[in-house]
Design a protein around this motif. Structure first.
Motif, short mmCIF file in Angstrom:
data_model
loop_
_atom_site.label_atom_id
_atom_site.label_comp_id
_atom_site.label_asym_id
_atom_site.label_seq_id
_atom_site.Cartn_x
_atom_site.Cartn_y
_atom_site.Cartn_z
N LYS A 84 -3.06 2.74 2.90
CA LYS A 84 -3.89 2.11 3.93
C LYS A 84 -4.83 3.12 4.58
N GLU A 85 -4.42 4.39 4.52
CA GLU A 85 -5.20 5.45 5.18
C GLU A 85 -6.36 5.92 4.30
N LYS A 94 -9.70 5.91 2.39
CA LYS A 94 -10.92 5.10 2.49
C LYS A 94 -11.94 5.47 1.40
N ASP A 95 -11.52 6.22 0.40
CA ASP A 95 -12.45 6.68 -0.63
C ASP A 95 -13.07 5.52 -1.40
N ASP A 96 -14.25 5.79 -1.95
CA ASP A 96 -14.89 4.78 -2.78
C ASP A 96 -14.42 4.95 -4.23
N TYR A 105 0.84 -1.20 0.00
CA TYR A 105 0.00 0.00 0.00
C TYR A 105 0.88 1.25 0.00
#
Lengths: 566, 315
Positions: free
Chosen positions: A374-375, A377-379, A351
């Motif tokens: 890893k941080e 979180k977007d779709d 990542y």
């Protein structure tokens, strides 16, 4: 029915042949050394495979790991890269000691007393000659670029613009080598282990002329071993160098390095003990792990200084991957866990860009810096739609077709490309076409011509500092032939790298590298790293003290020995 | 005879020139270049300098002329991916291994193939015939690298899986290393020769002169050796030359599988590396061997079959 008959006939034939052959071959097993436990065997020898041929023994011209391995085990440079089982360590070797001036610009090395195999002493002049030969444009070295930007006057000389007198590498006397740097390069000591910086004897090089490095008998050696035989395409045989300064710690009398390109042959050679250790992946790894559980083998696992990554053409002529959000959507749509475990089948999901075990000062970079993706979180789908709007591509992903350029047509590459295609089509709703080049040179040509949209490659670092992973993404490297395959161009990023070149303080460097990594894989999303390559080595239990450093030789057997070989 | 050979040699030179020209231009139209492959990591400007030093920035016809000039002087150039290595050194160092492996396997293949072919023909439609046909079908249809993998699997450990005799050793040293690859390679030859031999022996045994010989009371061995073999072997000779040429040069997969320092393996490597000088040198060498083998076969015909006369010779 007929099929069965034929098969039976064939098997019968194989059996007959094998019986006949095994009958006449009873005496072929070579007598082996002392089998007593507790003390090293009387007959000390090892056989370790090389997966490609050694090309040259000329340390200024070698670019491949296999040539480097032979050179590093037969010559003694300023330092020696060893591995303590967890991380690489630097051992003083040809240099007894060194001092760095307060401004970090002048490095003064004091050499130990040691000799070439013809009895002459190794002098600072041998280093000066070797380093300047490496930089000489006539040498056409593939590795000069590592020190050219670091040493004063070296870059111009290497580019054919400057004079050799202006290159600040000076032998002050026989035992003192002084090197002046352009900027305080914090990782300069990490560079010293590369084969290009090994000392060279001017008289020997000049006597051999342009064929220097092809005939081992015309070379002199100052390392733990000497090359006693080199059958090109087949094997290199090393013998212990009795005149080596640390010869007391060298226990192996002979080391054979057979060239075994074919994977199955390599594994079979290991099974039949024709070789004593081997690197293994996939099914072979699983098979050997079981044997390691039964204590029949010893298993060492670690990493390679290498990251596999998808890269986007930031100058995409179709105006798709020129958009950051679209790139990021494609990056996030790769389910790295599944992809690495089920498709790539070796390595661990990545990542971030800098791999495990890479050092910064005395710490491991990845221990200190979290992997940036890893941080996030977007779709991915939302990002794609947003990006499409920004790029004026409408709001229907199914109308978008992108082409993935595959570097080869082999089965592994194909299944990996198809898995990516699948993930992108399913998660993003776009159409993905796969186009394959027939071989690697053709692939590189396409990348250089910017004739691609998205593709994947691996990068292997050259020295143990994050710089080897980050200075490649600058603007000059985006030119044809450069390593900035994503054609990522950011003045801000270049300025950060410039600042890093000047910085000596490791904690500040750490911060800046973390920032650079975030810019690369998150802020710009120019590349999508997906796996760090791991390295699994198996050896028979009688093989002791065999190292496999992250950087440096593939096999480090300076102090290796065998005990209890049957 | 002498004039004939001279004429053939003349054709040979022309053929070689055509081969060289076609290879040179085809090779240069392949995308990618050796510097990019070998020195990928160099800064673009330095790469340009090196390209210039090698002359890759010159127009292709100019390079072609320079190449031909050097070739006429006997200079095949130096490897790009392996600095310091002369093309002629590679051939001198690598060809013996390929040649030894190839000759050994053709020899074994020829002997076994001939015997099997004759046996099959004499025992037509019996189990021996079927066995030979079976082996022949297998041998032709199963690629030699599959056979090689099977041999490694089942006989590895008894014989070494990898390796080759040392460079300085004599031609016959290290026999154990050659066992598995020789068997693997000879399999195809056995099959080919057995098939050809069976067919041509069948042709010959129905001829009148065989009947005559038999009725004269010539013993069976004599019939086979003197009459059948001599007449039936012509088709074998036809394929033998090119087969030897191709097997001593084109066994790269088997060479790779057994870590044999041969020329075939090197040839393929040089193509994937775009090592132009080496591609040219090995192609020229292979083409020469192939063309020369055709000439030798034609000359051999006259020795084996006195009925064949070379044109222009007085009857």
């Amino acid at each position: 029915m007929k099929k069965h008959k034929l098969l039976a006939l064939f098997l019968a034939l194989v059996m007959v042949v094998s019986l006949v052959l095994s009958g006449c071959n009873k005496n072929q097993t070579a007598p082996q050394g002392d089998t007593g436990s507790g003390k090293p065997d009387a007959d000390q020898h090892l056989s370790l495979p090389l997966v490609a041929d050694v090309r040259t023994l000329d340390s200024s011209k070698a670019t491949d790991l296999y040539s480097a391995t032979v050179q590093l085990e037969t010559q003694e440079g300023l330092i020696r890269v060893r591995n303590d089982g967890k991380k690489d360590t630097i051992e003083k070797a040809g240099a007894k000691d060194w001092k760095v001036s307060d401004d970090g610009l002048t490095w003064t090395f004091t050499l130990r007393d040691y000799k070439w195999s013809d009895g002459k002493p190794v002098t600072a002049g041998d280093y000066e000659y070797a380093w300047k030969r490496l930089l000489n444009p006539e040498t056409k070295s593939g590795y000069a670029y590592l020190i050219a930007p670091v040493i004063k006057g070296a870059e111009d000389y290497n580019a054919g613009k400057g004079k050799v007198e202006d290159v600040k590498i000076t032998a002050k006397d026989d035992k003192t080598l002084v090197v002046e740097l352009v900027h305080p390069t914090a990782y300069f000591d990490k560079l010293l282990g590369m084969q290009g910086l090994l000392p060279l004897r001017k008289d020997i090089v000049e006597a051999a002329g342009e064929t220097y490095g092809q005939d081992p008998s015309k070379l002199v050696y100052c390392g733990p071993y000497t090359v006693s035989e080199w059958t090109k395409g087949s094997k290199v045989v090393l013998k212990k160098n009795p005149s080596y300064w640390d010869a007391d710690n060298v226990k192996l009398a002979t080391v054979e390095l057979p060239v075994v390109i074919d994977l199955n042959a390599r594994m079979k050679a290991f099974d039949t003990k024709q070789i004593d250790a081997v690197g293994a992946k996939g099914e072979f790894k699983e098979q050997y792990k079981k044997l390691a559980d039964e204590k029949k083998l010893v298993w060492t696992s670690g990493f390679e200084p290498s990251t596999n990554y998808v890269f986007f053409n930031c100058k995409d002529k179709n105006g798709i991957f020129t958009n950051r959000n679209i790139r990021m959507a494609f990056s996030l749509a790769i389910d790295r866990e599944t992809y690495v475990k089920n498709v790539v089948k070796f390595g661990v999901p990545a990542y971030g860009w800098a791999p495990y075990e890479l050092m910064i000062g005395n710490d491991q970079f990845r221990d200190k810096v979290k992997e940036p993706l890893k941080e996030v979180k977007d779709d991915p789908k939302e990002l794609l739609l947003k990006g499409m709007q920004e790029a004026g591509l409408g709001n229907d992903p199914s109308k978008i077709t992108v082409t993935y350029l595959n570097s080869s047509t082999d089965a592994d590459a194909r299944s990996q490309a198809e898995a990516l295609q699948n993930m992108w089509q399913e998660k993003l709703g776009v159409k993905v076409k796969i186009e394959a080049t027939t071989d690697f040179p053709q692939f590189l040509d396409r990348i250089d011509q910017e004739q691609f949209q998205v593709s994947a490659m691996a990068w292997i670092g050259d020295y143990n500092d994050p710089m080897t992973f980050f200075d490649m993404w600058t603007i000059p490297n985006a030119a044809p032939g450069g390593n900035n395959s994503a054609k990522y161009e950011s003045k801000e990023y270049d300025a950060l790298i410039d600042k890093l070149m000047q910085e000596q303080d490791e904690s500040k460097r750490l911060e800046m590298f973390a920032q650079a990594e975030k810019m690369l894989v998150v802020d710009a999303a120019a590349i999508a790293p997906y796996s760090f390559r791991d390295k699994d080595t198996f050896r028979y239990p009688y093989v002791k003290d065999l190292g496999t450093p992250l950087f440096g030789p593939i096999w480090d057997f300076k102090t290796a020995y065998t005990q209890g070989r049957e | 005879m002498f004039r004939y050979i001279l004429k053939r040699l003349g054709y040979m030179v022309i053929t070689m020139w055509v081969v060289i020209t076609i290879t040179f231009f085809l090779m240069n139209t392949l995308p990618g270049n050796p510097i990019e492959v070998e020195m990928r990591k160099l800064p673009p400007q330095i790469k340009k300098n090196i390209m210039h030093q090698y002359g890759f920035d010159r127009p292709i016809h100019e390079r072609y002329v320079i190449y031909l000039q050097n070739l006429l002087k006997g200079d095949m150039g130096e490897s790009i991916s392996t600095p310091g290595l002369k093309a002629r050194t590679v051939i001198a160092e690598r060809f013996p291994a390929s040649a030894r492996l190839g000759l050994q396997s053709v020899f074994i293949g020829l002997i076994i193939g001939l015997v099997l072919g004759i046996l099959a023909a004499f025992n037509r439609n019996t189990w021996i015939d079927y066995l030979v046909i079976g082996v022949a079908i297998l041998g032709v249809s199963v690629p030699n690298f599959v056979i090689a993998a099977l041999l490694q699997q089942f006989l590895g450990g008894i014989f070494p899986v990898i390796g080759w005799a040392s460079k300085k050793a004599s031609w016959f040293a290290g026999l154990k290393y050659t066992v598995l690859p020789t068997i693997a390679l000879s399999f195809t030859s056995i099959a080919t020769y057995a098939r050809y031999m069976r067919t041509s022996v069948l042709d010959v045994i129905n001829q009148d002169y065989i009947l005559t010989a038999k009725s004269k009371g010539v013993p069976a061995v004599g019939v086979v050796c003197k009459h059948i073999l001599r007449n039936a072997i012509l088709p074998i000779v036809t394929i033998l030359g090119p087969q030897i040429a191709s097997i001593i040069t084109g066994t790269f997969i088997v060479e790779m599988m057994f870590s044999i320092p041969g020329l075939g393996q090197y040839y393929v490597e040089s193509i994937t590396n775009r090592d132009y000088t080496m591609i040219m040198a090995t192609t020229i060498f292979f083409a020469f061997l192939f063309i020369a083998s055709l000439l030798v076969v034609d000359l051999l015909y006259t020795v084996i079959d006195p009925r064949i006369r070379i044109t222009g010779e007085k009857r």
